[in-house]
Every structure is written in structure tokens, then in C-alpha cells.
Design an enzyme around this catalytic site. Structure first.
Site, mmCIF file in Angstrom:
data_model
loop_
_atom_site.group_PDB
_atom_site.id
_atom_site.type_symbol
_atom_site.label_atom_id
_atom_site.label_comp_id
_atom_site.label_asym_id
_atom_site.label_seq_id
_atom_site.Cartn_x
_atom_site.Cartn_y
_atom_site.Cartn_z
ATOM 1 N N HIS A 69 34.912 44.430 32.003
ATOM 2 C CA HIS A 69 35.859 43.811 32.922
ATOM 3 C C HIS A 69 37.057 44.706 33.209
ATOM 4 C CE1 HIS A 69 33.688 40.041 32.719
ATOM 5 N NE2 HIS A 69 33.799 40.030 31.416
ATOM 6 N N HIS A 129 44.514 46.213 35.616
ATOM 7 C CA HIS A 129 43.908 45.519 36.746
ATOM 8 C C HIS A 129 44.158 46.315 38.021
ATOM 9 C CE1 HIS A 129 43.045 41.778 34.545
ATOM 10 N NE2 HIS A 129 44.179 42.029 33.903
ATOM 11 N N HIS A 137 48.833 45.228 31.558
ATOM 12 C CA HIS A 137 49.230 44.068 30.772
ATOM 13 C C HIS A 137 49.263 44.435 29.290
ATOM 14 C CE1 HIS A 137 47.658 41.076 34.054
ATOM 15 N NE2 HIS A 137 48.810 41.639 34.375
ATOM 16 N N THR A 190 44.872 35.565 32.654
ATOM 17 C CA THR A 190 44.334 35.729 34.006
ATOM 18 C C THR A 190 42.826 35.925 33.999
ATOM 19 O OG1 THR A 190 44.700 38.132 34.069
ATOM 20 C CG2 THR A 190 46.530 36.718 34.787
ATOM 21 N N THR A 191 42.205 35.725 32.856
ATOM 22 C CA THR A 191 40.747 35.760 32.723
ATOM 23 C C THR A 191 40.317 34.521 31.948
ATOM 24 O OG1 THR A 191 40.843 37.000 30.642
ATOM 25 C CG2 THR A 191 40.682 38.286 32.680
#
Length: 249
Positions: free
Chosen positions: A87, A115, A132, A199-200
Site C-alpha cells: 500500500h 502518500h 505521516h 486514513t486506511t
């Protein structure tokens, strides 16, 4: 188990995208039938992604200026391991080697990841990337420092990360000792603060967000290297609902 306790239980799984789901959990992605719009339906553990009221990221507009505590960072100058988890690219830190003190609460830096493009928006606009830094308190609460990334002057540490990142998903490997997370922070540490979520998946609403107002600069070529692995791995902005966004002086 009430909703608050359920979210706290999820926090133990919430430290990183690769930790969020075990191998037998539902697959999720950033597009199509397993993309963000479907996360809440993929697994019972992920329902908060669809029904939560404090979801992240958000578009920051008209924040309220306030007297906020100065985040006190004491970070190691090296990372422990680096992983391509399917990811994102993530760096993990030795337990207790790095801390964030915010008011009376001390958080341990667990990991950092990236990200593309930025997940948070400022006035409706994205940045090329966002980093992050995920910290965890003894209570299970998380504090995430978000750093927006723009293109321009190269950043030597980000350059080292993209030149040594594993090209394929796999187990964590030892990180290059020259990767100093402190170099990925801007000189000025003013920030936006709000209550939010991961956020996941599982999108647990246990996060104190500190998004730094000043971006760092990285080389466009280094962003392009990251984009070869992950051209888009950002969740769309979520509704603010009844929350307030505060801005430090």
C-alpha cells in the site's frame, strides 16, 4: 462493547497499513470495487470507514487560530527497518527510541509512511505527496504528524529512501542508517490540529492529527521514483462534520 471501546480495540491494529489487516482479512485498495468508497463494506472490522463521523483526511479551510502546545520531538536519527507493504513505503522505528510529547501525553514513534498525492488538502488543493509519522500513547491513542511535500530543492533523506525502497511487496528489511527522520521536517513547526482517524482500513477514530502548516521540498525526480511504485495511494478527503480545525500560532 460500545462504539468507543470498539474503536480503542481497533487501535491495536491501527499502527500501519500493513498491520491494519492480517493476511486473512479483506483485501482493500485505492480504486475499483475495493477502493475507498467500498472500504466500509469489505469487512465487519472496517465499518467505521463508511459510517464514522470523525474521518480523515480532510480539506482544511478557515481554521481557528488558537494557543496550542508546542510538540516536543525527541527522535532517533535512524530508522530500524523499511518495507514495501503493498500500500505504501513504510519505515519502522525501534520501540521507545523516538518520542513526541504533546501537553502531558507522551507518544512513541512507531512508523512513518508516504502518500501520493497528499491526502490532506489546503483550501481544496493537494500537494504532490504527504508523509505521516505515526505515534502511539500507552492508552492506545495515536498522534500522527502529517508533513506536506512539494517539489523543488531535493531532500537528501527522501532521496535516500526512494533509492533504497524495496521495489516489490515483501518483508521488512534493514533500513539504510543514513535515513534520519528529523530531516523530513520543516524548520517551522506550526500546525493544524483536529480529531480524526486512520486514513486506511480500519479507519479507527483514535487519531490526534497534527498537520504541519509548512511543507518540505523534495526533488521532482524522487517523487517520480515513488510514483513508479505507487502512482496514487491517497484516500479522498472526508466530511468535516461538526469538528473544528485549530491552527497554532
Amino acid at each position: 462493547m460500545n462504539r468507543r471501546h470498539a474503536l480503542k480495540a481497533l487501535a491495536g491494529l491501527a499502527l500501519c497499513p500493513v498491520c491494519a489487516h492480517a493476511a486473512d482479512a479483506a483485501h482493500w485498495s485505492y480504486e475499483g470495487d475495493t477502493g475507498p468508497a467500498k472500504w466500509g463494506d469489505l469487512d465487519a472490522a472496517d465499518k467505521v470507514c463508511g459510517i464514522g463521523t470523525q474521518q480523515s483526511p480532510i480539506d482544511i479551510e478557515n481554521p481557528t487560530k488558537a494557543r496550542l502546545p508546542d510538540p516536543k520531538l525527541s527522535w532517533s536519527r535512524t530508522a530500524d527497518t523499511i518495507i514495501n507493504n503493498g500500500h505504501t513505503i513504510q519505515l519502522n522505528f525501534a520501540d521507545g527510541s523516538s518520542t513526541l510529547k504533546l501537553g502531558d501525553t507522551t507518544y512513541k514513534l512507531v512508523q512513518m509512511h508516504f502518500h501520493r498525492p497528499s491526502e490532506h488538502q489546503i483550501g481544496g488543493k493537494n500537494f504532490p505527496m504527504e508523509a505521516h509519522f505515526v505515534h502511539r500513547a500507552e492508552s492506545g491513542r495515536l498522534a500522527v504528524i502529517g508533513v506536506l511535500m512539494t517539489t523543488g530543492h531535493p531532500n537528501p533523506v527522501f532521496a535516500q529512501i526512494v533509492s533504497t525502497m524495496p521495489p516489490q511487496e515483501g518483508p521488512a528489511v534493514k533500513a539504510d542508517p543514513r535515513i534520519d527522520p528529523n530531516v523530513l521536517l520543516p524548520a517551522r513547526r506550526s500546525y493544524y490540529r483536529y480529531e480524526g482517524s486512520l486514513t486506511t482500513p480500519p479507519c479507527s477514530e483514535v487519531v490526534e492529527w497534527l498537520l504541519l502548516t509548512n511543507p518540505i521540498s523534495v526533488a521532482e525526480a524522487d517523487v517520480a521514483k515513488f510514483a513508479k511504485l505507487y502512482p496514487m495511494n491517497a484516500r479522498p478527503v472526508q466530511k468535516l462534520e461538526r469538528r473544528f480545525v485549530l491552527q497554532s500560532a
